[in-house]
Motif scaffolding. Structure first.
Motif, PDB file in Angstrom:
ATOM      1  N   ASP A  25       0.827  -1.205   0.000  1.00 47.50           N
ATOM      2  CA  ASP A  25       0.000   0.000   0.000  1.00 47.50           C
ATOM      3  C   ASP A  25       0.861   1.255   0.000  1.00 47.50           C
ATOM      4  O   ASP A  25       2.101   1.191  -0.061  1.00 47.50           O
ATOM      5  CB  ASP A  25      -0.969  -0.007   1.191  1.00 47.50           C
ATOM      6  CG  ASP A  25      -0.262   0.120   2.536  1.00 47.50           C
ATOM      7  OD1 ASP A  25      -0.919  -0.016   3.564  1.00 47.50           O
ATOM      8  OD2 ASP A  25       0.993   0.353   2.564  1.00 47.50           O
ATOM      9  N   ALA A  26       0.204   2.415   0.062  1.00 46.79           N
ATOM     10  CA  ALA A  26       0.922   3.684  -0.050  1.00 46.79           C
ATOM     11  C   ALA A  26       1.844   3.946   1.128  1.00 46.79           C
ATOM     12  O   ALA A  26       2.769   4.747   1.028  1.00 46.79           O
ATOM     13  CB  ALA A  26      -0.087   4.837  -0.183  1.00 46.79           C
ATOM     14  N   PHE A  53       7.431  -3.376   3.949  1.00 47.72           N
ATOM     15  CA  PHE A  53       8.197  -4.042   2.887  1.00 47.72           C
ATOM     16  C   PHE A  53       9.694  -3.920   3.150  1.00 47.72           C
ATOM     17  O   PHE A  53      10.454  -4.885   2.983  1.00 47.72           O
ATOM     18  CB  PHE A  53       7.854  -3.392   1.531  1.00 47.72           C
ATOM     19  CG  PHE A  53       8.654  -3.928   0.384  1.00 47.72           C
ATOM     20  CD1 PHE A  53       9.791  -3.256  -0.045  1.00 47.72           C
ATOM     21  CD2 PHE A  53       8.305  -5.109  -0.259  1.00 47.72           C
ATOM     22  CE1 PHE A  53      10.542  -3.740  -1.096  1.00 47.72           C
ATOM     23  CE2 PHE A  53       9.054  -5.606  -1.310  1.00 47.72           C
ATOM     24  CZ  PHE A  53      10.181  -4.917  -1.720  1.00 47.72           C
ATOM     25  N   ALA A  54      10.145  -2.741   3.588  1.00 47.70           N
ATOM     26  CA  ALA A  54      11.566  -2.553   3.870  1.00 47.70           C
ATOM     27  C   ALA A  54      12.029  -3.451   5.007  1.00 47.70           C
ATOM     28  O   ALA A  54      13.129  -4.014   4.984  1.00 47.70           O
ATOM     29  CB  ALA A  54      11.832  -1.088   4.211  1.00 47.70           C
ATOM     30  N   GLU A  55      11.173  -3.613   6.044  1.00 50.86           N
ATOM     31  CA  GLU A  55      11.535  -4.431   7.199  1.00 50.86           C
ATOM     32  C   GLU A  55      11.712  -5.893   6.822  1.00 50.86           C
ATOM     33  O   GLU A  55      12.568  -6.595   7.364  1.00 50.86           O
ATOM     34  CB  GLU A  55      10.453  -4.291   8.274  1.00 50.86           C
ATOM     35  CG  GLU A  55      10.714  -5.096   9.542  1.00 50.86           C
ATOM     36  CD  GLU A  55       9.556  -4.975  10.529  1.00 50.86           C
ATOM     37  OE1 GLU A  55       8.609  -4.220  10.206  1.00 50.86           O
ATOM     38  OE2 GLU A  55       9.612  -5.626  11.565  1.00 50.86           O
ATOM     39  N   VAL A 117       1.589  -0.400  -5.063  1.00 49.95           N
ATOM     40  CA  VAL A 117       2.276  -1.153  -6.101  1.00 49.95           C
ATOM     41  C   VAL A 117       1.847  -2.614  -6.021  1.00 49.95           C
ATOM     42  O   VAL A 117       1.754  -3.185  -4.933  1.00 49.95           O
ATOM     43  CB  VAL A 117       3.807  -1.051  -5.933  1.00 49.95           C
ATOM     44  CG1 VAL A 117       4.511  -1.983  -6.909  1.00 49.95           C
ATOM     45  CG2 VAL A 117       4.259   0.379  -6.163  1.00 49.95           C
ATOM     46  N   VAL A 118       1.564  -3.208  -7.195  1.00 50.79           N
ATOM     47  CA  VAL A 118       1.278  -4.638  -7.289  1.00 50.79           C
ATOM     48  C   VAL A 118       2.473  -5.307  -7.970  1.00 50.79           C
ATOM     49  O   VAL A 118       2.907  -4.859  -9.035  1.00 50.79           O
ATOM     50  CB  VAL A 118      -0.006  -4.904  -8.103  1.00 50.79           C
ATOM     51  CG1 VAL A 118      -0.191  -6.409  -8.288  1.00 50.79           C
ATOM     52  CG2 VAL A 118      -1.209  -4.328  -7.388  1.00 50.79           C
ATOM     53  N   ALA A 119       3.023  -6.345  -7.346  1.00 48.71           N
ATOM     54  CA  ALA A 119       4.125  -7.110  -7.923  1.00 48.71           C
ATOM     55  C   ALA A 119       3.654  -8.544  -8.170  1.00 48.71           C
ATOM     56  O   ALA A 119       3.141  -9.202  -7.260  1.00 48.71           O
ATOM     57  CB  ALA A 119       5.341  -7.111  -6.996  1.00 48.71           C
ATOM     58  N   VAL A 120       3.796  -9.009  -9.417  1.00 46.04           N
ATOM     59  CA  VAL A 120       3.422 -10.382  -9.794  1.00 46.04           C
ATOM     60  C   VAL A 120       4.689 -11.064 -10.323  1.00 46.04           C
ATOM     61  O   VAL A 120       5.347 -10.523 -11.206  1.00 46.04           O
ATOM     62  CB  VAL A 120       2.324 -10.377 -10.879  1.00 46.04           C
ATOM     63  CG1 VAL A 120       1.935 -11.810 -11.224  1.00 46.04           C
ATOM     64  CG2 VAL A 120       1.107  -9.611 -10.395  1.00 46.04           C
ATOM     65  N   PHE A 121       5.032 -12.233  -9.762  1.00 50.91           N
ATOM     66  CA  PHE A 121       6.284 -12.874 -10.165  1.00 50.91           C
ATOM     67  C   PHE A 121       6.104 -14.378 -10.280  1.00 50.91           C
ATOM     68  O   PHE A 121       5.231 -14.973  -9.630  1.00 50.91           O
ATOM     69  CB  PHE A 121       7.421 -12.545  -9.182  1.00 50.91           C
ATOM     70  CG  PHE A 121       7.015 -12.605  -7.731  1.00 50.91           C
ATOM     71  CD1 PHE A 121       6.526 -11.477  -7.090  1.00 50.91           C
ATOM     72  CD2 PHE A 121       7.105 -13.780  -6.997  1.00 50.91           C
ATOM     73  CE1 PHE A 121       6.147 -11.511  -5.763  1.00 50.91           C
ATOM     74  CE2 PHE A 121       6.735 -13.823  -5.674  1.00 50.91           C
ATOM     75  CZ  PHE A 121       6.243 -12.684  -5.049  1.00 50.91           C
ATOM     76  N   SER A 122       6.944 -14.980 -11.147  1.00 56.94           N
ATOM     77  CA  SER A 122       6.880 -16.419 -11.378  1.00 56.94           C
ATOM     78  C   SER A 122       8.289 -16.944 -11.610  1.00 56.94           C
ATOM     79  O   SER A 122       9.175 -16.216 -12.040  1.00 56.94           O
ATOM     80  CB  SER A 122       5.993 -16.722 -12.592  1.00 56.94           C
ATOM     81  OG  SER A 122       6.475 -16.055 -13.741  1.00 56.94           O
ATOM     82  N   ASP A 123       8.480 -18.241 -11.324  1.00 52.17           N
ATOM     83  CA  ASP A 123       9.784 -18.894 -11.444  1.00 52.17           C
ATOM     84  C   ASP A 123      10.047 -19.236 -12.916  1.00 52.17           C
ATOM     85  O   ASP A 123       9.240 -19.910 -13.564  1.00 52.17           O
ATOM     86  CB  ASP A 123       9.782 -20.173 -10.590  1.00 52.17           C
ATOM     87  CG  ASP A 123      11.165 -20.811 -10.530  1.00 52.17           C
ATOM     88  OD1 ASP A 123      11.314 -21.798  -9.798  1.00 52.17           O
ATOM     89  OD2 ASP A 123      12.096 -20.334 -11.224  1.00 52.17           O
ATOM     90  N   LEU A 199      -7.177   2.759  -1.396  1.00 51.02           N
ATOM     91  CA  LEU A 199      -6.051   3.197  -2.233  1.00 51.02           C
ATOM     92  C   LEU A 199      -6.512   4.043  -3.393  1.00 51.02           C
ATOM     93  O   LEU A 199      -5.727   4.729  -4.015  1.00 51.02           O
ATOM     94  CB  LEU A 199      -5.286   1.981  -2.773  1.00 51.02           C
ATOM     95  CG  LEU A 199      -4.477   1.188  -1.766  1.00 51.02           C
ATOM     96  CD1 LEU A 199      -3.949  -0.067  -2.434  1.00 51.02           C
ATOM     97  CD2 LEU A 199      -3.325   2.004  -1.214  1.00 51.02           C
ATOM     98  N   PHE A 200      -7.793   3.970  -3.716  1.00 55.24           N
ATOM     99  CA  PHE A 200      -8.246   4.531  -4.995  1.00 55.24           C
ATOM    100  C   PHE A 200      -9.109   5.774  -4.834  1.00 55.24           C
ATOM    101  O   PHE A 200      -9.506   6.372  -5.787  1.00 55.24           O
ATOM    102  CB  PHE A 200      -9.017   3.471  -5.792  1.00 55.24           C
ATOM    103  CG  PHE A 200      -8.296   2.166  -5.852  1.00 55.24           C
ATOM    104  CD1 PHE A 200      -7.083   2.083  -6.512  1.00 55.24           C
ATOM    105  CD2 PHE A 200      -8.781   1.045  -5.225  1.00 55.24           C
ATOM    106  CE1 PHE A 200      -6.388   0.891  -6.569  1.00 55.24           C
ATOM    107  CE2 PHE A 200      -8.083  -0.137  -5.282  1.00 55.24           C
ATOM    108  CZ  PHE A 200      -6.895  -0.214  -5.948  1.00 55.24           C
ATOM    109  N   GLY A 201      -9.529   6.140  -3.642  1.00 54.48           N
ATOM    110  CA  GLY A 201     -10.354   7.327  -3.475  1.00 54.48           C
ATOM    111  C   GLY A 201     -11.819   7.019  -3.634  1.00 54.48           C
ATOM    112  O   GLY A 201     -12.226   5.977  -4.134  1.00 54.48           O
ATOM    113  N   ALA A 202     -12.683   7.937  -3.189  1.00 52.25           N
ATOM    114  CA  ALA A 202     -14.128   7.713  -3.207  1.00 52.25           C
ATOM    115  C   ALA A 202     -14.707   8.106  -4.536  1.00 52.25           C
ATOM    116  O   ALA A 202     -14.334   9.103  -5.119  1.00 52.25           O
ATOM    117  CB  ALA A 202     -14.786   8.535  -2.100  1.00 52.25           C
TER     118      ALA A 202
END
Length: 591
Positions: A25-26, A53-55, A117-123, A199-202
């Motif tokens: 999230d933001a 995320f940093a932690e 941010v959305v992260a999508v990952f695959s092997d 995240l997107f507002g009303a």
């Protein structure tokens, strides 16, 4: 799982995916981390959720490349950023295909609103293994020329297998990205009524609770737009090449590369010593032509014409004398006082005098014609001499080469220096050679790259808003001026063809011109669709179960509900544009 709860449905879809999905999230907290992500990264799902995320990731060097992919999406604000990142899980290097998408703002949201941010990952370990095998096979084929035919067939089979796997991986990436965006859209619908932070507002459509916990939405017109954001760089509006007016040498160069110049500012001075010699010769030629013209202007009264006129006068006098002599001789012959032969001699003399007069008159006419022709030649020579003198005077006036517009010095010379690195004092130049190239900064251009999907939606003339981190608070309004029809593949991205586009801002004010500099990074927000008074409903209000978009509408007077088939337009993360089937003020029932 509650099938009527969109958030529950999308959460179940995300948990069922074979690709890892992570939503940040933001505030930098991990709000979604599906089982596939846990398995691929070797992290416990419960230990990761709702933590920074940093932690979780910054403390472990094994995730450095994954961190760079996520940070690139945050800093660049790019939708659909693709790259390969290698992580280490249980001591083993695992290559991942990572798709990161920066969630853009919605129509109506504050300009400085933050998203996630959305992260999508695959092997893609198998894909990397196949690439290594392909390289080894190619080397083996090169070493074994005698087995070329069989090796070629083997290589073709391997290439077909690899292309099939690449298509599968790409399809999986696209599906994963779509699922991630759908999940985010579902989350936006779930939070539509503003009961929790979104995240997107009303949305602007008015919602109200109806009896029996059924939500009713009043359809009201509002602005909706579809945009494409492109990372770009600032270029000058146009490049103006200043040419040398004469063959010669460079005297003094007054500017340097990258320097800002104003219109009329001296750029360099030419050594015009040879031109001054040419001017003196041209002036002498002009003075001679002018003197000749004055002489020929009084040609009818000149010596040659006067001589011809005197010859005509003498011929006339002689003719008159011969006429008188004939009369006298005729009288004497008739009186018997002179022989008849004398009369014949007088007549022959008369014919001679007639011929003399005709010859003198012809000579006079030729002299006068010659004068007119000579005057025309002298006039043309005088005009040529005057033009040549004016041309040389113009060259001398332009010996100091000035900037035609305000801008930035992009180039000095075009390989005309002794080492091909620009112009210096004493450099020889030819007439018409490029001396200085000025980047016109009355306006700017922004140039960027788009993929093969987005380029189909962009047209010259589309409105563009240009902003950048280096000039905060300034938004430049422009238009798309060029969309390339030919793709190219950047180095290192063989399977990602891109197209060049450019947008122009025709005029900058003084404040903008001071803040915006060439080469700065910028974001081009291209408005590919815009409707100021669109009828919009939430995504969740549209039923697609039977393949046809439908919504439920309640009659305010009778309380009855009916199913209405609608035609839809564009779809954003949380809203759908309704082109027909609904009217302003209709009450839509939310499921």
């Amino acid at each position: 799982m509650d099938l009527k709860d969109p958030a529950s449905i999308y959460r179940a879809v995300c948990d069922s995916m074979t690709c890892g999905v992570m939503l940040i999230d933001a505030q930098g907290r991990i709000e979604t981390f599906n089982p596939a992500a846990s398995a691929l990264l070797g992290l416990d799902r419960d230990a990761v959720l709702h933590r920074s995320f940093a932690e979780v990731f910054f403390v472990d060097e094994a995730f450095d490349e994954l961190n760079e992919a996520v940070l690139a999406a945050i800093h660049e604000g790019v939708v659909g950023h693709q790259r390969v990142a290698t992580v280490r899980v249980a001591g083993r290097a695992v290559p991942l295909a990572v798709d990161t998408s920066y969630l853009r703002k919605l129509s109506g949201e504050a300009e400085n609103g933050r998203r996630g941010v959305v992260a999508v990952f695959s092997d893609i370990s198998e894909l990397e293994s196949l690439r290594a095998k392909e390289i080894a096979l190619a080397k083996d084929v090169e070493a074994k020329h005698l087995e070329l035919q069989g090796a070629f067939r083997s290589l073709e089979e391997r290439n077909l297998e690899l292309n099939g796997l690449l298509r599968k991986v790409r399809a999986v990436r696209l599906m994963a990205s779509a699922c991630g965006i759908v999940f985010a859209a579902g989350l936006g619908v779930w939070l539509w009524d503003g009961s929790s932070a979104s995240l997107f507002g009303a949305p602007s459509t008015q919602a109200a609770k109806a009896p029996g916990d059924v939500r009713l939405l009043t359809v009201e017109p509002r602005r909706i737009a579809s945009t494409i954001t492109v990372a770009s760089a600032i270029d000058p509006l146009r490049e103006i090449a200043v040419a040398s007016p004469v063959d010669g040498k460079v005297g003094t160069v007054h500017v340097t590369l990258g320097e800002s110049v104003g219109a009329g500012q001296p750029l360099l001075t030419l050594d015009v010593g040879e031109v001054r010699v040419q001017r003196r010769k041209a002036q002498a030629a002009w003075l001679k032509a002018e003197a000749q013209m004055r002489t020929l202007a009084d040609w009818p009264n000149g010596s040659e014409a006067s001589k011809a006129k005197r010859a005509v006068t003498k011929a006339r006098i002689a003719l008159e004398a011969s006429n008188t002599k004939i009369v006298e001789t005729t009288f004497l012959v008739d009186q018997g006082l002179a022989p008849a032969a004398r009369k014949g001699a007088a007549e022959r003399e008369h014919r001679t005098r007639v011929l003399d007069l005709e010859s003198a008159e012809q000579d006079l006419s030729a002299v006068l014609v010659k004068g007119r022709e000579n005057r025309e030649v002298a006039r043309l020579e005088l005009e040529n001499a005057r033009s040549d003198l004016e041309r040389i005077d113009g060259i001398l006036r332009n010996a100091s080469v000035i900037a035609p517009v305000a801008g930035v010095v992009l180039r000095i010379g075009e390989g005309t220096g002794s080492r091909g690195d620009g112009l210096t004092t004493g450099s020889k130049v030819e007439a018409g050679a490029h001396l200085v190239t000025i980047g016109d900064m009355q306006g700017i251009k922004a140039s960027g790259l788009v993929d093969e999907v987005d380029v189909r939606r962009i047209r010259p003339g589309h409105a563009v808003r240009i902003s950048g981190p280096a000039f905060p608070g300034i938004v430049l309004e422009g238009r798309v001026v060029r969309v390339s029809s030919r793709a190219f593949r950047p180095p290192g991205q063989r399977n990602l063809p891109v197209f060049r586009i450019a947008a122009a801002v025709d005029r900058l004010d003084e404040e903008q011109r001071k803040a915006v500099r060439l080469g700065m990074s910028a974001d081009m927000e291209i408005v590919v669709y815009e409707n100021e008074r669109a009828l919009v409903v939430p995504v969740g209000a549209v039923d697609l179960s039977q393949g046809i978009p439908r919504v439920r509408v309640r009659d305010e007077k009778t309380g009855e509900e009916r199913i209405v088939q609608v035609a839809t337009g564009i779809t954003t993360l949380d809203s759908v544009e309704v082109l027909s089937g609904l009217a302003q003020g209709d009450r839509v029932v939310m499921p």
